[in-house]
Design a protein around this motif. Structure first.
Motif, PDB file in Angstrom:
ATOM      1  N   GLU A   1       0.825  -1.204   0.000  1.00  0.00           N
ATOM      2  CA  GLU A   1       0.000   0.000   0.000  1.00  0.00           C
ATOM      3  C   GLU A   1       0.866   1.263   0.000  1.00  0.00           C
ATOM      4  O   GLU A   1       0.585   2.239  -0.713  1.00  0.00           O
ATOM      5  CB  GLU A   1      -0.928   0.008   1.222  1.00  0.00           C
ATOM      6  CG  GLU A   1      -2.000  -1.075   1.213  1.00  0.00           C
ATOM      7  CD  GLU A   1      -1.447  -2.449   1.600  1.00  0.00           C
ATOM      8  OE1 GLU A   1      -0.283  -2.511   2.090  1.00  0.00           O
ATOM      9  OE2 GLU A   1      -2.164  -3.453   1.410  1.00  0.00           O
TER      10      GLU A   1
ATOM     11  N   ARG B   1       2.369   1.836  -3.379  1.00  0.00           N
ATOM     12  CA  ARG B   1       1.398   2.390  -4.332  1.00  0.00           C
ATOM     13  C   ARG B   1       1.218   3.883  -4.109  1.00  0.00           C
ATOM     14  O   ARG B   1       1.030   4.655  -5.067  1.00  0.00           O
ATOM     15  CB  ARG B   1       0.054   1.662  -4.195  1.00  0.00           C
ATOM     16  CG  ARG B   1       0.046   0.280  -4.843  1.00  0.00           C
ATOM     17  CD  ARG B   1      -1.367  -0.230  -5.013  1.00  0.00           C
ATOM     18  NE  ARG B   1      -1.989  -0.526  -3.733  1.00  0.00           N
ATOM     19  CZ  ARG B   1      -1.925  -1.715  -3.121  1.00  0.00           C
ATOM     20  NH1 ARG B   1      -1.244  -2.708  -3.684  1.00  0.00           N
ATOM     21  NH2 ARG B   1      -2.509  -1.909  -1.970  1.00  0.00           N
ATOM     22  N   ASP B   2       1.283   4.315  -2.846  1.00  0.00           N
ATOM     23  CA  ASP B   2       1.150   5.745  -2.544  1.00  0.00           C
ATOM     24  C   ASP B   2       2.352   6.547  -3.050  1.00  0.00           C
ATOM     25  O   ASP B   2       2.265   7.781  -3.192  1.00  0.00           O
ATOM     26  CB  ASP B   2       1.003   5.953  -1.033  1.00  0.00           C
ATOM     27  CG  ASP B   2      -0.342   5.466  -0.512  1.00  0.00           C
ATOM     28  OD1 ASP B   2      -1.278   5.336  -1.326  1.00  0.00           O
ATOM     29  OD2 ASP B   2      -0.442   5.197   0.706  1.00  0.00           O
TER      30      ASP B   2
END
Length: 332
Positions: A293, A296-297
């Motif tokens: 996550e 992806r950020d």
């Protein structure tokens, strides 16, 4: 990028001993190495001077290590320059960076040239020795209360090492006119000297003040220093900033000027140069430690993961799909 000016005798650490006074020490002159670090970041002049002092002190301390490892100086404080980090990798590599609040800095600078202590403010200075993954780290911490790096170093040695120590640091700019243009570069220098007699009793420092315990007894604590150390400090305190910065005054000549009446001996000098540890492999290893996550950020509007090293400003660009494929392959 402008090529840094180079002078013979720059970017080296010269150990010395004054046996007649039982002192040993080191002198450092930084030219191209410190100018490369500061010019790369284009820091405002006050920030450059703070970081230059920190680098000179770090090299003076790190150059004494006799093993493969890293010596790190780091500050965290509430001043306009709220963080300074300097890494010295033995035997000869240094890198550094600083973080500052431009708005607060401009406000203080408008009132006159701010001191290092004013720019650092309140906080702490940590000195860390890292000998590698298989060895325990050592860390000493000094409270920052508006003092500069010289006084913080003196405080560290009084409290942690209990070795009488004298530190002198200087940072300045050199201006040279060439081909009708003015070129300036930063320089830094420093000297550290320690009292190391054969007798431990002669090296003993006065105990810390007991506070309120003696207030009602009308007793005054006297700090008695060894005569040899007192003489050494008196001589070393005559050093001017320009003597530590002048490229035409060698470290050997400076030491002779200070201690010739007592006899000063110099040892083999060691080189120091600016070098960063960052690499594509190291950055990828760092990315692997983040969660999917978080990675992806990190993806920008261009669909890439871009990371810039805070020390050397080198920019790394990665394809997210390639990063994830590499992580999957390493876990297979």
């Amino acid at each position: 990028m402008t090529v840094a000016l180079r002078h013979e005798g720059d970017d080296r650490v010269l150990p010395f001993a004054v046996e007649g006074l039982d002192v040993r020490g080191r002198v450092v002159r930084l030219g191209a190495s410190i100018d490369t670090i500061l010019e790369r970041h284009t820091y405002p002049a006050p920030v450059s001077r703070v970081l230059g002092e920190a680098v000179a002190l770090t090299v003076l301390l790190g150059a004494s290590l006799k093993f493969e490892g890293r010596f790190q100086l780091q500050t965290r404080s509430d001043g306009p320059v709220d963080m300074v980090v300097v890494d010295f990798d033995t035997p000869d590599r240094v890198r550094a960076c600083a973080r500052f609040d431009a708005e607060r800095l401009a406000g203080i600078a408008a009132e006159g040239a701010p001191s290092t202590g004013t720019l650092l403010g309140q906080g702490h200075l940590a000195l860390t020795i890292d000998q590698g993954a298989d060895m325990a780290r050592y860390q000493g911490v000094v409270a920052l209360q508006g003092q500069d790096f010289q006084e913080a170093a003196h405080q560290y040695f009084r409290q942690s090492e209990q070795i009488p120590t004298f530190v002198r640091l200087a940072v300045g700019e050199e201006f040279i006119s060439a081909e009708g243009k003015a070129r300036h570069s930063f320089r830094a220098g420093g000297l550290i000297m320690q009292f190391l007699p054969k007798s431990p009793e002669r090296m003993r420092q006065a105990d810390l003040h007991p506070g309120d315990a003696l207030q009602d007894q009308n007793i005054t604590l006297a700090r008695v220093e060894d005569d040899a150390w007192t003489e050494a400090k008196v001589l070393a305190e005559t050093i001017e900033d320009h003597e530590l910065l002048d490229p035409n005054l060698s470290s050997e000549r400076l030491l002779y000027r200070l201690f010739h009446e007592r006899g000063v001996r110099v040892f083999e000098a060691s080189a120091v140069h600016e070098a960063c540890r960052c690499s594509t492999d190291r950055i990828l290893a760092m990315l692997h430690r983040f969660s999917p996550e978080d990675r992806r950020d990190m993806v920008g509007d261009d669909g890439r993961i871009g990371i810039t090293c805070e020390f050397c400003s080198r920019h790394y660009d990665f394809d997210p799909a390639t990063v994830e494929a590499g992580i999957e392959a390493s876990q297979a």
